[in-house]
Design an enzyme around this catalytic site. Structure first.
Site, short mmCIF file in Angstrom:
data_model
loop_
_atom_site.label_atom_id
_atom_site.label_comp_id
_atom_site.label_asym_id
_atom_site.label_seq_id
_atom_site.Cartn_x
_atom_site.Cartn_y
_atom_site.Cartn_z
N ASP A 262 0.87 -1.16 0.00
CA ASP A 262 0.00 0.00 0.00
C ASP A 262 0.92 1.23 0.00
O ASP A 262 2.15 1.12 0.07
CB ASP A 262 -0.98 -0.02 1.18
CG ASP A 262 -2.22 0.83 0.87
OD1 ASP A 262 -2.17 1.67 -0.05
OD2 ASP A 262 -3.25 0.66 1.55
C1 BGC Z 1 -5.06 3.20 0.00
C2 BGC Z 1 -5.25 2.18 -1.10
C3 BGC Z 1 -5.10 2.84 -2.45
C4 BGC Z 1 -3.73 3.51 -2.51
C5 BGC Z 1 -3.45 4.17 -3.85
C6 BGC Z 1 -3.82 4.04 -0.18
O1 BGC Z 1 -3.81 5.12 0.68
O2 BGC Z 1 -5.03 2.55 1.24
O3 BGC Z 1 -6.51 1.58 -0.98
O4 BGC Z 1 -5.26 1.90 -3.48
O5 BGC Z 1 -3.67 4.51 -1.51
O6 BGC Z 1 -4.19 5.29 -4.06
#
Ligand code: BGC
Length: 703
Positions: A262
């Site tokens: 993530d």
């Molecule tokens: C989130 C994810 C997301 C990623 C990219 C993160 O902060 O937890 O769900 O896909 O950002 O935007």
């Protein structure tokens, strides 16, 4: 092309180029073409702004992606980038939030919606979405409940597979398909206190039987990628958990795609307190099985030195690069790195896309209360209707969280959309202010109150301590109901709210969630009875906030909730039961369940369970028949009910039809006291039911 192609490519790559593939470049406005030209990026996230300088919500365009891709093709080995973006519940055609989608209990609709999203996103150059989010959630304080399918592993697994099929199709190299990413692996929804990013503790049996199944279903459906979660699960940061990322995911399930971290979750293992510095964090995450580093740059900055220092093996780097190249190859990027301008020119939000969005919105709305059959509105009973509440003119507010590519200018404001579908004979009034609403209410026959949460009250990092309506709305409802007119409460929200004090005050409650681009028209069609609501709750609705975490498939305990004894699970200040149970949902007719039959008293291989359902009302309607099971005696304690099947059945007034479910031996398997997965002999209860708390009950035994 095949694995041989990947191996030959790998054999030509320098160490830096291999590590480059593991890096997902997040540039925002400061895009540096050299990063790509030098082979230092395997992927670009949110490829907006390479040409223009961008903001976070700026869309990708085919032109931008192609422009960036050209730099990749100028790199030594011409390895194409894969462009990733959050396409969560629609790209331009915004569908209901995933939790609302779950309320439709209809995997085909979810698959069709994901296919529309894939077609639209791919025409703008996006080849990879960070969806579906398939985290089980038992605590609606957590804002990200909006993004998932709720509390039930069976339903979440069906929908996980459906979304993967919709995004990827049977072959995601097709120009209108994109690679899916099941996230956030795993246990993210168990964050304590509903606090996004906080730690969680999940026992091994619960992890195996509740939290992991949707991921296994996604892997079975062929998902290309997974995303590792932010949280600390049982003391191990999810992004550094080798047992789950490698032993379970790859060893037990045979997943051969890649795992992305993530956002900066690789370096967050430093904050978790298991790594000293960026190099240590990167080594831990890579070795655990996180192949691609989203945004933190720790891989690109430290892995080469760690290798030289003998702190990581070369295979970890090579295996990560191989998995990423494999998915790029399956995505057809080596053959077609660019988005065809013809594809880019295709219209989005077509009539049929919008029709699907409208249908999905309608079918996700849950009718929770309908006293004296106030709904559907009938002009002979209620001619002059007042529409009021903070969602009266809602447009983009109908989208819900995670819609960076939704465009509110394409949404018909709620009040106008409702008017547009209103049959002749109604006199629709509107009030923007509380005093005006009170004044108009006294002159109208019924009031439709449109209230709820704005989108940024749910979604990432948007947690609440109070599951009541946002401040002020309860007083507004009280003031309106005091006018003595029938009140229909329509609630827009990204989570189950605790409406224990509100529901008794009003005559009807329709839960509309965040319904998406066609939400207004869908609502109008339901209110006026052009279509009936058919949604059912994918999460337990508590009476008050203090009841959460709260879910239907809980354990019985030694002093069960529903026991007549004083010493039972209870609160001194509230009934212990939910306000509305999982699976609950009314429609514009009623149904009776009769004659439960089991094909045998013993399950040998499989068992058929059937019941007759009769439409006892005066209107054609659709019922969701649900199959539940309880394993009465186990080597470990078992849930009081578990959903094992569901079927929609549409019946004319007075019509009776038999529904039949097949229960297989495998449906009874669970993680046993000795850690193995399988069925235990013994007695089981079974229900065919309209929700998780009622229904016809039978019993059978196994072996
Ligand atoms: C989130 C994810 C997301 C990623 C990219 C993160 O902060 O937890 O769900 O896909 O950002 O935007």
């Amino acid at each position: 092309m095949s694995e041989a192609f990947i191996n030959s490519l790998l054999s030509q790559m320098t160490l830096e180029e291999k590590i480059g593939q593991l890096n997902q470049y997040a540039a925002w406005g400061n895009f540096d073409p050299e990063v790509v030209r030098q082979g230092q990026a395997g992927s670009v996230i949110n490829a907006a702004g390479a040409l223009t300088g961008s903001s976070q919500s700026e869309s990708c365009t085919a032109e931008t992606c192609n422009h960036i891709q050209q730099f990749a093709l100028e790199s030594r080995l011409k390895i194409p980038l894969i462009f990733g973006r959050d396409v969560i519940h629609g790209y331009r055609t915004i569908f209901p939030i995933p939790l609302a989608q779950a309320a439709a209990f209809d995997p085909q609709l979810a698959e069709d919606a994901a296919a529309v999203a894939a077609r639209e996103a791919s025409s703008d150059g996006v080849k990879w979405t960070f969806a579906p989010m398939i985290d089980i959630a038992r605590d609606p304080r957590w804002g990200r409940v909006a993004e998932g399918s709720g509390e039930d592993p069976y339903l979440a697994s069906l929908l996980a597979a459906a979304a993967v099929r919709g995004f990827q199709g049977s072959d995601y190299s097709a120009p209108d398909k994109i690679v899916a990413c099941a996230k956030h692996y795993v246990g993210y929804g168990a964050a304590e206190g509903g606090r996004d990013y906080d730690a969680g503790e999940i026992s091994e049996p619960t992890l195996r039987d509740v939290y992991l199944p949707p991921y296994q279903a996604a892997v079975k459906a062929g998902v290309g990628t997974l995303m590792a979660a932010f949280l600390d699960l049982n003391g191990v940061p999810a992004s550094a958990n080798r047992r789950l990322l490698t032993d379970v995911l790859r060893g037990e399930w045979g997943f051969d795609g890649f795992v992305v971290s993530d956002w900066e979750s690789v370096i967050e293992v430093i904050h978790h307190g298991v790594a000293e510095d960026r190099a240590h964090a990167a080594a831990l995450a890579l070795h655990a099985g996180v192949d691609m580093d989203m945004a933190s740059r720790a891989y690109i900055e430290t892995l080469a030195a760690s290798l030289q220092a003998g702190k990581i093996p070369l295979e970890d780097i090579e295996e990560g690069a191989r998995r990423i190249l494999r998915i790029k190859q399956r995505a057809g990027l080596f053959e077609r790195p660019f988005t065809d301008p013809g594809q880019a020119a295709r219209p989005m939000m077509t009539e049929s896309d919008r029709a699907l969005a409208r249908r999905f919105a309608r079918q996700s709305m849950v009718l929770l209360k309908n006293d004296v059959d106030i709904l559907p509105l009938n002009p002979n009973r209620f001619k002059r209707i007042l529409l009021t509440g903070n969602f009266l003119h809602a447009k983009g507010e109908l989208f819900g969280c995670w819609t960076p590519d939704g465009r509110s200018e394409y949404v018909t404001p709620l009040d106008r959309a409702v008017r547009e579908v209103a049959p002749k004979g109604f006199d629709l009034w509107e009030a923007d202010y509380v005093d005006q609403a009170l004044d108009h209410a006294s002159q109208c026959d019924a009031v439709v109150l449109l209230v709820g949460e704005y989108p940024n009250r749910s979604g990432e990092n948007n947690n609440v301590t109070d599951l009541g309506l946002p401040p002020g709305q309860a007083q507004f409802i009280e003031a309106i109901t005091a006018m003595g007119k029938p009140v229909i409460l329509v609630i827009f929200a990204g989570r189950p709210l605790a409406l224990g004090r509100i529901v008794p005050q009003v005559d009807a409650v329709l839960y509309a969630w965040h319904p998406g681009i066609e939400g207004g028209a869908a609502l109008g069609e339901v209110l006026f009875g052009l279509e009936a609501p058919t949604g059912h709750l994918p999460m337990t609705f508590p009476r008050v906030t203090g009841q959460v975490p709260f879910y239907y498939n809980h354990k019985n305990s030694g002093r069960p909730l529903n026991s007549p004894n004083f010493f039972r699970i209870r609160y001194v200040d509230s009934p212990s039961s939910p306000l509305f149970p999982f699976g609950y949902g009314l429609t514009y007719t009623t149904f009776a369940y009769n004659n439960l039959r089991l094909s045998s008293e013993t399950l040998q291989g499989s068992l058929q369970i059937s019941a007759e359902i009769t439409n006892t009302g005066s209107r054609t309607g659709t019922e969701l028949a649900q199959l539940y099971v309880r394993d009465l005696i186990g080597s470990l304690t078992r849930p009081v009910r578990e959903l094992k099947g569901c079927q929609h059945v549409t019946l004319n007034p007075g019509e009776t039809r038999q529904v039949t479910f097949t229960l297989n031996e495998a449906d009874l398997a669970f993680t046993r006291a000795d850690g193995t997965f399988g069925v235990e002999p013994g007695r089981f209860q079974v229900w065919i039911a309209p929700d998780s708390q009622s229904g016809l009950q039978g019993e059978f035994s196994y072996k």
